[in-house]
Scaffold this active site. Sequence first.
Site, PDB file in Angstrom:
ATOM      1  N   CYS A   2       0.839  -1.195   0.000  1.00 17.17           N
ATOM      2  CA  CYS A   2       0.000   0.000   0.000  1.00 17.17           C
ATOM      3  C   CYS A   2       0.876   1.247   0.000  1.00 17.17           C
ATOM      4  CB  CYS A   2      -0.885   0.005   1.238  1.00 17.17           C
ATOM      5  SG  CYS A   2      -1.716  -1.558   1.482  1.00 17.17           S
ATOM      6  N   ARG A  27       0.994   1.796  -6.026  1.00 17.34           N
ATOM      7  CA  ARG A  27       1.320   0.783  -5.010  1.00 17.34           C
ATOM      8  C   ARG A  27       0.106  -0.058  -4.625  1.00 17.34           C
ATOM      9  NH1 ARG A  27       6.281   2.498  -2.430  1.00 17.34           N
ATOM     10  NH2 ARG A  27       5.871   1.078  -0.723  1.00 17.34           N
ATOM     11  N   TRP A  74      -3.671  -2.002  -1.357  1.00 20.25           N
ATOM     12  CA  TRP A  74      -3.661  -3.268  -2.088  1.00 20.25           C
ATOM     13  C   TRP A  74      -4.068  -4.317  -1.064  1.00 20.25           C
ATOM     14  CZ3 TRP A  74      -1.194  -8.078  -2.124  1.00 20.25           C
ATOM     15  CH2 TRP A  74      -1.312  -8.803  -3.323  1.00 20.25           C
ATOM     16  N   ASN A  98       1.077   0.181   6.026  1.00 18.91           N
ATOM     17  CA  ASN A  98       1.563  -0.538   4.844  1.00 18.91           C
ATOM     18  C   ASN A  98       2.356  -1.734   5.353  1.00 18.91           C
ATOM     19  OD1 ASN A  98       2.765  -1.384   2.453  1.00 18.91           O
ATOM     20  ND2 ASN A  98       4.360   0.186   2.532  1.00 18.91           N
ATOM     21  N   GLY A  99       1.928  -2.936   4.990  1.00 19.40           N
ATOM     22  CA  GLY A  99       2.629  -4.135   5.448  1.00 19.40           C
ATOM     23  C   GLY A  99       1.639  -5.202   5.858  1.00 19.40           C
ATOM     24  N   GLU A 477      10.127 -12.656 -20.487  1.00 18.05           N
ATOM     25  CA  GLU A 477       9.750 -11.295 -20.107  1.00 18.05           C
ATOM     26  C   GLU A 477       8.625 -10.776 -21.012  1.00 18.05           C
ATOM     27  OE1 GLU A 477       9.860  -9.347 -17.835  1.00 18.05           O
ATOM     28  OE2 GLU A 477       9.520  -7.371 -18.670  1.00 18.05           O
ATOM     29  N   LYS A 481       4.869  -9.530 -19.824  1.00 19.03           N
ATOM     30  CA  LYS A 481       4.310  -8.211 -20.198  1.00 19.03           C
ATOM     31  C   LYS A 481       2.910  -8.377 -20.787  1.00 19.03           C
ATOM     32  CE  LYS A 481       6.268  -6.218 -18.523  1.00 19.03           C
ATOM     33  NZ  LYS A 481       7.394  -6.136 -17.689  1.00 19.03           N
ATOM     34  N   GLU A 484       0.282  -9.587 -18.048  1.00 20.83           N
ATOM     35  CA  GLU A 484      -0.107  -8.702 -16.950  1.00 20.83           C
ATOM     36  C   GLU A 484      -0.946  -7.514 -17.396  1.00 20.83           C
ATOM     37  OE1 GLU A 484       3.033  -6.764 -14.739  1.00 20.83           O
ATOM     38  OE2 GLU A 484       4.331  -6.727 -16.479  1.00 20.83           O
ATOM     39  N   HIS A 500       7.617 -31.583 -26.443  1.00 24.33           N
ATOM     40  CA  HIS A 500       7.614 -32.537 -25.335  1.00 24.33           C
ATOM     41  C   HIS A 500       6.313 -32.431 -24.540  1.00 24.33           C
ATOM     42  CE1 HIS A 500      11.680 -33.769 -26.208  1.00 24.33           C
ATOM     43  NE2 HIS A 500      11.985 -32.498 -26.356  1.00 24.33           N
ATOM     44  N   LYS A 597       2.644  -2.007  -7.945  1.00 27.30           N
ATOM     45  CA  LYS A 597       4.007  -1.796  -8.436  1.00 27.30           C
ATOM     46  C   LYS A 597       5.058  -2.292  -7.449  1.00 27.30           C
ATOM     47  CE  LYS A 597       6.985   0.181 -11.283  1.00 27.30           C
ATOM     48  NZ  LYS A 597       7.226  -0.536 -12.543  1.00 27.30           N
TER      49      LYS A 597
HETATM   50  O1  M6R Z   1      10.617  -3.636  -7.687  1.00 26.17           O
HETATM   51  P1  M6R Z   1      11.078  -4.959  -8.169  1.00 26.17           P
HETATM   52  O2  M6R Z   1      11.895  -4.873  -9.428  1.00 26.17           O
HETATM   53  O3  M6R Z   1      11.809  -5.746  -7.117  1.00 26.17           O
HETATM   54  O4  M6R Z   1       9.781  -5.755  -8.518  1.00 26.17           O
HETATM   55  C1  M6R Z   1       9.835  -7.102  -8.878  1.00 26.17           C
HETATM   56  C2  M6R Z   1       8.603  -7.510  -9.636  1.00 26.17           C
HETATM   57  O5  M6R Z   1       7.466  -7.361  -8.845  1.00 26.17           O
HETATM   58  C3  M6R Z   1       8.423  -6.661 -10.895  1.00 26.17           C
HETATM   59  O6  M6R Z   1       9.564  -6.772 -11.703  1.00 26.17           O
HETATM   60  C4  M6R Z   1       7.183  -7.103 -11.687  1.00 26.17           C
HETATM   61  O7  M6R Z   1       7.327  -8.392 -12.142  1.00 26.17           O
HETATM   62  C5  M6R Z   1       6.979  -6.118 -12.826  1.00 26.17           C
HETATM   63  N1  M6R Z   1       6.351  -4.928 -12.352  1.00 26.17           N
HETATM   64  C6  M6R Z   1       6.188  -6.705 -13.938  1.00 26.17           C
HETATM   65  O8  M6R Z   1       6.156  -5.845 -15.029  1.00 26.17           O
END
Ligand code: M6R
Length: 602
Positions: A2, A27, A74, A98-99, A477, A481, A484, A500, A597
């Site tokens: 959060c 966040r 969140w 937050n936590g 990667e 993208k 998500e 396989h 994020k």
């Molecule tokens: O802040 P971080 O790079 O440690 O975050 C790790 C992942 O949560 C982050 O890379 C996430 O997979 C991306 N936002 C996805 O696009």
Amino acid sequence: MCGIIGYTGYSQARGILLKGLKTLEYRGYDSAGIAVYHPDFNETLVTKCEGRVEKLMDKCSDVRGTAGIGHTRWATHGGVCDANSHPHKFGNVTLVHNGIIENYAAITNQLGITKKLKSQTDSEVVAALIDTYYHGDPKEAIIRAVKELSGTFGLAIMFDDIPNQLFAVRNVSPIICCQNDDGAYIASDIMAIGEYSENYFVLPELTIAHITKESIDVTDFKGNPVEPKMLTLDWDIKNSGKKGYPFYMEKEIMEQPEVITKTIESRIKDGKPDFSGEQVDDSIFTECDNITVIACGTAMHAGLIGKHIIEKICGVPVTVNMASEYMYNEPIINERTLVICVSQSGETIDTLEALKYARKRGARSLSIVNVKGSTIARESENVIYTNAGPEIAVASTKAYTTQVAVFYLICAKMAYLRGKLDEAQTADFMEELAKIPAAVQNVLDRRDEVHHLSNGLLTAEHTFMIGRGLDYPTLLEASLKLKEISYIHSEAFASGELKHGTIALITDQTPVIALLTQDFLMSKQVSNIREVQSRGANVLTFIKESLVSDHVHTSFTLPALQDDFMAIPAIIAMQLLAYYVSSDKGLDVDKPRNLAKVVTVE
Ligand code: M6R
């Protein structure tokens, strides 16, 4: 995950809190709320609701007062609803959190407050605990309460009978503090308050900040004053809007030539990589027998690119670990292990905990981090910052490519120091690296072509991405993208592995994206493309210019660099592809569902 914010000063708090929450919304965006001390009523009044900050704004027009706290959520404990939104008020105490508090159920029982609670959150229980211990001395109550908490917390707290003053305390979850002539500010992240002062500090763990209009005093739990280390903001916060782009993600994709250049350029000296600016000692690269990369999601994918090039060029074994699994798998670590943590935010709890675990067992550590002064940066023996600037979109783009750029620098440094590349070969490597920004720009300049190709994915429910060698981690990667932000199920496969089992899923309804950037794997990859085409799949091919041939149709031509450097230009095309699918589907590109994020829960 959060975002929290607090202000006390001479201005009305409402605007400052809401503006900060807008910035912190990445966040978490399940709900939002503010609490402001109202002088006429002599109490802190809470306004909160399920949904985005925009919705909260409509409910806040009457809020008056010059001190308050705010939160964007969140959801972890308790569903997404008004009652579970923060701030939480219990008795005299109002707080935002937050936590995660792991022992909240035990505390609820201990206090016998089940019937009094208005929410299902762990956070309200903390308010109740502080209220229970509060007999006129706020710090004493807070210290007593937090000593009983297990879990992570960043807390901003107000007491009804202590008008216009805030208190903050944290364990793991970050709290940033700054002040100016107009008052004092706290937030989970400097982005939310950076416009008020470029000088700030990160509240040290297990200290208390007492925040008034004129001062922020920090003391430890024994009451001794603490002098936090002041930091200077070097991100251009005022210039960090969308700059005319409809989404931050597009803006951040377009910024990549510039930020990759920034990340590389300042670290080249006499044609060689140079980390003297960050005081990273050469011994870290020479006195290790193996490397363990620890990261999550996109950052972990950057580590996979790092593994590929470091093993190939330096001959040093590299394992890449999902941070969330790392310490549960009895990892082999010793003082000859170099742990490289990769994190945009520098706050990802899984990565942080794994780093602490490895350091306790003697590993040396280096982190690749974007946010200055973040927890992972501070917990690492060495830090190399990516110069990506603020990344707001949940889907990581420029942070990823600058992380990969740092891995190239590390690889070159290590190879040179270990005699794997001589002076001339190192200069060649650096020259090729310096060509990346132009190659990225080339792809960006042809983004309309990618946009056109993205139409082929708009109605897909499933896609597969296939590649070999370095192209495989790039596609992991790319696949993340697409998943998500477009909600299309996508899986990346090393092309040879499909047959396989997974090839059973290929039909004329499953578009396949094939990446071909590696010279020596070209013919094998072409065969794999034929295999899926024979099962009816429509294949979009992204092919390096020098490999374009009559043997396979080219959907998009990637500018040619040496094989090892293709990871960055290739992912740019994939980022664009995901972006266009998401925006053309009318989705909220920057804030995809269920995500946040910064991931500060395990
Ligand atoms: O802040 P971080 O790079 O440690 O975050 C790790 C992942 O949560 C982050 O890379 C996430 O997979 C991306 N936002 C996805 O696009």
